[in-house]
Design a protein around this motif. Structure first.
Motif, mmCIF file in Angstrom:
data_model
loop_
_atom_site.group_PDB
_atom_site.id
_atom_site.type_symbol
_atom_site.label_atom_id
_atom_site.label_comp_id
_atom_site.label_asym_id
_atom_site.label_seq_id
_atom_site.Cartn_x
_atom_site.Cartn_y
_atom_site.Cartn_z
ATOM 1 N N ARG A 1 -10.825 15.085 0.272
ATOM 2 C CA ARG A 1 -10.449 13.721 0.638
ATOM 3 C C ARG A 1 -11.304 12.690 -0.075
ATOM 4 N NH1 ARG A 1 -7.868 10.741 4.344
ATOM 5 N NH2 ARG A 1 -6.979 12.592 5.267
ATOM 6 N N PHE A 2 -12.625 12.846 -0.072
ATOM 7 C CA PHE A 2 -13.499 11.786 -0.539
ATOM 8 C C PHE A 2 -13.974 11.939 -1.988
ATOM 9 C CE2 PHE A 2 -13.774 11.395 4.053
ATOM 10 C CZ PHE A 2 -13.648 10.038 4.207
ATOM 11 N N PHE A 3 -13.696 13.089 -2.620
ATOM 12 C CA PHE A 3 -14.146 13.268 -3.995
ATOM 13 C C PHE A 3 -13.016 13.619 -4.960
ATOM 14 C CE2 PHE A 3 -17.956 13.990 -1.466
ATOM 15 C CZ PHE A 3 -18.878 13.177 -2.124
ATOM 16 N N LEU A 4 -12.068 14.418 -4.498
ATOM 17 C CA LEU A 4 -11.039 14.902 -5.401
ATOM 18 C C LEU A 4 -9.760 14.085 -5.345
ATOM 19 C CD1 LEU A 4 -11.479 18.757 -4.920
ATOM 20 C CD2 LEU A 4 -12.513 17.259 -6.630
ATOM 21 N N ASN A 5 -9.442 13.568 -4.175
ATOM 22 C CA ASN A 5 -8.190 12.836 -4.020
ATOM 23 C C ASN A 5 -8.395 11.358 -4.369
ATOM 24 O OD1 ASN A 5 -5.669 11.965 -3.388
ATOM 25 N ND2 ASN A 5 -5.650 12.765 -1.312
ATOM 26 N N GLN A 6 -8.468 11.062 -5.639
ATOM 27 C CA GLN A 6 -8.752 9.711 -6.100
ATOM 28 C C GLN A 6 -7.564 8.771 -5.935
ATOM 29 O OE1 GLN A 6 -11.833 8.786 -7.015
ATOM 30 N NE2 GLN A 6 -12.448 10.870 -6.477
ATOM 31 N N VAL B 1 -9.051 4.768 6.784
ATOM 32 C CA VAL B 1 -9.999 3.950 7.550
ATOM 33 C C VAL B 1 -10.585 4.748 8.709
ATOM 34 C CG1 VAL B 1 -10.203 1.950 9.082
ATOM 35 C CG2 VAL B 1 -8.959 1.749 6.914
ATOM 36 N N VAL B 2 -9.710 5.404 9.480
ATOM 37 C CA VAL B 2 -10.171 6.190 10.623
ATOM 38 C C VAL B 2 -11.018 7.372 10.159
ATOM 39 C CG1 VAL B 2 -9.442 7.620 12.569
ATOM 40 C CG2 VAL B 2 -8.214 5.511 12.064
ATOM 41 N N SER B 3 -10.629 8.005 9.072
ATOM 42 C CA SER B 3 -11.382 9.151 8.554
ATOM 43 C C SER B 3 -12.801 8.760 8.182
ATOM 44 C CB SER B 3 -10.679 9.742 7.334
ATOM 45 O OG SER B 3 -9.442 10.308 7.686
ATOM 46 N N ALA B 4 -12.952 7.580 7.584
ATOM 47 C CA ALA B 4 -14.280 7.121 7.187
ATOM 48 C C ALA B 4 -15.179 6.907 8.403
ATOM 49 C CB ALA B 4 -14.155 5.832 6.377
ATOM 50 N N TRP B 5 -14.629 6.303 9.442
ATOM 51 C CA TRP B 5 -15.407 6.098 10.669
ATOM 52 C C TRP B 5 -15.735 7.434 11.343
ATOM 53 C CZ3 TRP B 5 -17.957 1.940 12.033
ATOM 54 C CH2 TRP B 5 -17.553 0.701 11.542
ATOM 55 N N ASN C 1 -12.512 -1.438 7.300
ATOM 56 C CA ASN C 1 -12.580 -0.382 6.294
ATOM 57 C C ASN C 1 -14.000 -0.230 5.768
ATOM 58 O OD1 ASN C 1 -12.217 1.368 4.126
ATOM 59 N ND2 ASN C 1 -10.250 0.463 3.554
ATOM 60 N N LEU C 2 -14.623 0.910 6.030
ATOM 61 C CA LEU C 2 -15.977 1.153 5.554
ATOM 62 C C LEU C 2 -16.030 1.269 4.039
ATOM 63 C CD1 LEU C 2 -17.266 3.778 8.146
ATOM 64 C CD2 LEU C 2 -18.083 1.445 7.849
#
Length: 246
Positions: free
Chosen positions: A105-110, A120-124, A199-200
């Motif tokens: 999610r945070f590195f490969l899915n650009q 947004v929810v995933s980041a929190w 949004n973080l």
């Protein structure tokens, strides 16, 4: 009414002052933001007369939650008992501790839409995957529900006895989810920020936040209010034991 409901209804009729104070304090965050006391069920304010408070509560119920009757209130409380956003947050919490999904999610899915509600929810959830691992953002759901119960009683939609019953139901749920008032308060705060859509990853300067300065002020105000509560030895959250007998 089943046996459990009957038992809670009976219990709500013999609550002690300490138990009532504890239940009212579930609304503490929103009550503080709106200038209401926590020493009694009826909303009180040193600034506004009672009729002005009643009129304000009517507007809150109707305009913000589309609550016009007791039936509407009960339906709203049922929805808040298991909101889609709370479920989404818990799902993201579960994913955040799986390294394969986190990396994807945070590195490969650009190409992922970083302004989507899911992102947004995933980041929190990732940020608070330890502190809120068991309770998620249910504190926001419970806090809002408790506040609505107070509003409904103040405006006459429900009786005082009905208000204590609904608050007792919320209290039972809260004690199962949280370990103390601090955890409850953090859950409420994070729940509110995800609900607003802060949004973080990209909090300011985007189309999502045309009034970025106002958004930052709201975040700061919420954090400062929670901090002030937890630092105030006179506040019920710092005086009442969480595991009070309900």
């Amino acid at each position: 009414m089943d046996n459990s409901q009957a038992d809670l209804m009976l219990k709500s009729q013999s609550l002690t002052n300490k138990q009532k104070h504890w239940l009212i304090s579930l609304s503490g965050y929103l009550s503080m933001q709106n200038g209401y006391s926590l020493d009694c069920l009826l909303h009180k304010s040193k600034t506004y007369p009672l009729q002005a408070i009643i009129n304000g509560n009517i507007k809150v119920l109707k305009n913000s939650y589309d609550i016009h009757s007791k039936v509407d209130l009960v339906e709203t409380l049922d929805v808040f008992a298991d909101t889609a956003r709370s479920g989404q947050f818990m799902n993201c919490l579960a994913q955040s501790v799986r390294h394969d999904l986190y990396i994807e999610r945070f590195f490969l899915n650009q190409n992922e839409d970083k302004n989507s509600d899911e992102y947004v929810v995933s980041a929190w959830a990732q940020k608070h995957n330890v502190a809120l691992s068991n309770c998620g953002i249910k504190g926001f759901d419970i806090g809002r529900s408790a506040f609505l119960c107070r509003c409904a009683f103040t405006t006459g939609l429900i009786t005082e006895q009905e208000a204590w019953y609904y608050l007792l139901v919320l209290g039972k749920i809260a004690q199962q989810l949280f370990t103390d008032w601090q955890e409850f308060g953090l859950s409420h705060l994070v729940g509110r920020l995800t609900w607003v859509g802060i949004n973080l990853a990209e909090p300011v300067g985007t189309k999502r936040y045309p009034n970025d300065f106002e958004i930052k002020q709201k975040i700061q105000l919420n954090v400062e209010e929670l901090t002030s509560i937890l630092a105030d030895d006179e506040h019920p959250w710092c005086q009442l034991e969480w595991q009070i007998d309900l």
